[in-house]
Design an enzyme around this catalytic site. Structure first.
Site, PDB file in Angstrom:
ATOM      1  N   HIS A 173      11.145 -12.243 -44.530  1.00 33.84           N
ATOM      2  CA  HIS A 173      10.704 -13.207 -43.522  1.00 33.84           C
ATOM      3  C   HIS A 173       9.344 -13.779 -43.919  1.00 33.84           C
ATOM      4  O   HIS A 173       8.708 -13.302 -44.865  1.00 33.84           O
ATOM      5  CB  HIS A 173      10.612 -12.536 -42.141  1.00 33.84           C
ATOM      6  CG  HIS A 173       9.657 -11.409 -42.089  1.00 33.84           C
ATOM      7  ND1 HIS A 173      10.046 -10.104 -42.143  1.00 33.84           N
ATOM      8  CD2 HIS A 173       8.315 -11.399 -42.016  1.00 33.84           C
ATOM      9  CE1 HIS A 173       8.980  -9.340 -42.097  1.00 33.84           C
ATOM     10  NE2 HIS A 173       7.914 -10.091 -42.026  1.00 33.84           N
TER      11      HIS A 173
HETATM   12  C1  T46 Z   1       6.093  -7.474 -42.062  1.00 34.75           C
HETATM   13  C2  T46 Z   1       6.694  -6.237 -42.624  1.00 34.75           C
HETATM   14  C3  T46 Z   1       5.864  -5.595 -43.676  1.00 34.75           C
HETATM   15  C4  T46 Z   1       7.061  -4.271 -32.710  1.00 34.75           C
HETATM   16  O1  T46 Z   1       7.503  -3.992 -31.585  1.00 34.75           O
HETATM   17  N1  T46 Z   1       5.727  -4.534 -32.896  1.00 34.75           N
HETATM   18  C5  T46 Z   1       5.205  -4.870 -34.102  1.00 34.75           C
HETATM   19  O2  T46 Z   1       3.974  -5.089 -34.226  1.00 34.75           O
HETATM   20  C6  T46 Z   1       6.082  -4.963 -35.229  1.00 34.75           C
HETATM   21  C7  T46 Z   1       5.541  -5.346 -36.603  1.00 34.75           C
HETATM   22  C8  T46 Z   1       7.398  -4.686 -35.043  1.00 34.75           C
HETATM   23  N2  T46 Z   1       7.883  -4.349 -33.814  1.00 34.75           N
HETATM   24  C9  T46 Z   1       9.312  -4.001 -33.660  1.00 34.75           C
HETATM   25  C10 T46 Z   1      10.271  -5.163 -33.896  1.00 34.75           C
HETATM   26  C11 T46 Z   1      11.516  -4.472 -34.441  1.00 34.75           C
HETATM   27  O3  T46 Z   1      12.303  -4.025 -33.349  1.00 34.75           O
HETATM   28  O4  T46 Z   1       9.643  -3.035 -34.652  1.00 34.75           O
HETATM   29  C12 T46 Z   1      10.957  -3.236 -35.154  1.00 34.75           C
HETATM   30  C13 T46 Z   1      10.954  -3.397 -36.686  1.00 34.75           C
HETATM   31  O5  T46 Z   1      10.230  -4.575 -37.037  1.00 34.75           O
HETATM   32  P1  T46 Z   1      10.774  -5.601 -38.134  1.00 34.75           P
HETATM   33  O6  T46 Z   1      12.245  -5.727 -38.040  1.00 34.75           O
HETATM   34  O7  T46 Z   1       9.976  -6.862 -37.978  1.00 34.75           O
HETATM   35  O8  T46 Z   1      10.422  -4.853 -39.494  1.00 34.75           O
HETATM   36  P2  T46 Z   1      10.276  -5.530 -40.933  1.00 34.75           P
HETATM   37  O9  T46 Z   1      10.154  -4.450 -41.916  1.00 34.75           O
HETATM   38  O10 T46 Z   1      11.335  -6.559 -41.136  1.00 34.75           O
HETATM   39  O11 T46 Z   1       8.910  -6.346 -40.882  1.00 34.75           O
HETATM   40  C14 T46 Z   1       7.703  -5.713 -40.508  1.00 34.75           C
HETATM   41  C15 T46 Z   1       6.827  -6.741 -39.788  1.00 34.75           C
HETATM   42  O12 T46 Z   1       7.531  -7.255 -38.650  1.00 34.75           O
HETATM   43  C16 T46 Z   1       6.457  -7.882 -40.681  1.00 34.75           C
HETATM   44  O13 T46 Z   1       5.425  -8.629 -40.081  1.00 34.75           O
HETATM   45  O14 T46 Z   1       5.434  -8.235 -42.776  1.00 34.75           O
HETATM   46  O15 T46 Z   1       7.023  -5.228 -41.640  1.00 34.75           O
END
Ligand code: T46
Length: 143
Positions: free
Chosen positions: A53
């Protein structure tokens, strides 16, 4: 052609007579942003892939205090790879960079300081690569 917009930041690290090392950085001094949020990812297997993303507005300061993680960055025109394998090395990402993150070692810890609060509607996220390319095409000065 300008370079892809990221900076490698040396994180000050102190080793003294005590065991281990202490690393630190200060918002708006060592990195050019205020910090609204910190999150970290633990317990990931080797070869895990996360990310996939871009963020429209937030800046992120990413560091890996334990293990080794590779980031593949893409601004829509150019790509770059950065390996974080040292607690004294951080990666400052400016807005609108597509990133894929690969765990080179099991249980590597990914820590991220972010300039914006999390928003459950994910207004700041672009999770579709074609949409990302359209966004950078329409906003050519953003990267
Ligand atoms: C990035 C990479 C390195 C929250 O509730 N609060 C938060 O601050 C974040 C970052 C996530 N979440 C929740 C949203 C999802 O339900 O945690 C779950 C996993 O997050 P996400 O699917 O966004 O994970 P990644 O690995 O795709 O991405 C994350 C960050 O979102 C992103 O900014 O750069 O880690």
């Amino acid at each position: 052609m300008a370079n892809i917009k990221y900076d490698i930041v040396d994180i000050r690290t102190i080793k003294n007579e005590k065991s281990g090392m202490l690393s630190f950085f200060e918002a708006e001094r060592d990195i050019p942003m205020a910090i609204k949020r910190i999150y970290y990812i633990t317990g990931a297997d080797k070869d895990s892939i996360r990310g996939g993303h871009a963020h429209k507005e937030s800046m992120q300061f990413i560091f890996c205090p334990y293990g080794a993680i590779k980031l593949i960055l893409d601004d829509g025109k150019r790509k770059a790879e950065v390996v974080l394998d040292n607690p004294s090395k951080g990666l400052l990402l400016y807005p609108c960079l597509w990133r894929d993150i690969i765990w080179l070692e099991e249980k590597s810890v990914l820590c991220v300081a972010v300039s914006l609060y999390y928003n459950a509607e994910e207004n700041d996220y672009i999770r579709d690569y074609r949409e990302f390319l359209e966004y950078v095409f329409k906003n050519p000065n953003i990267t």
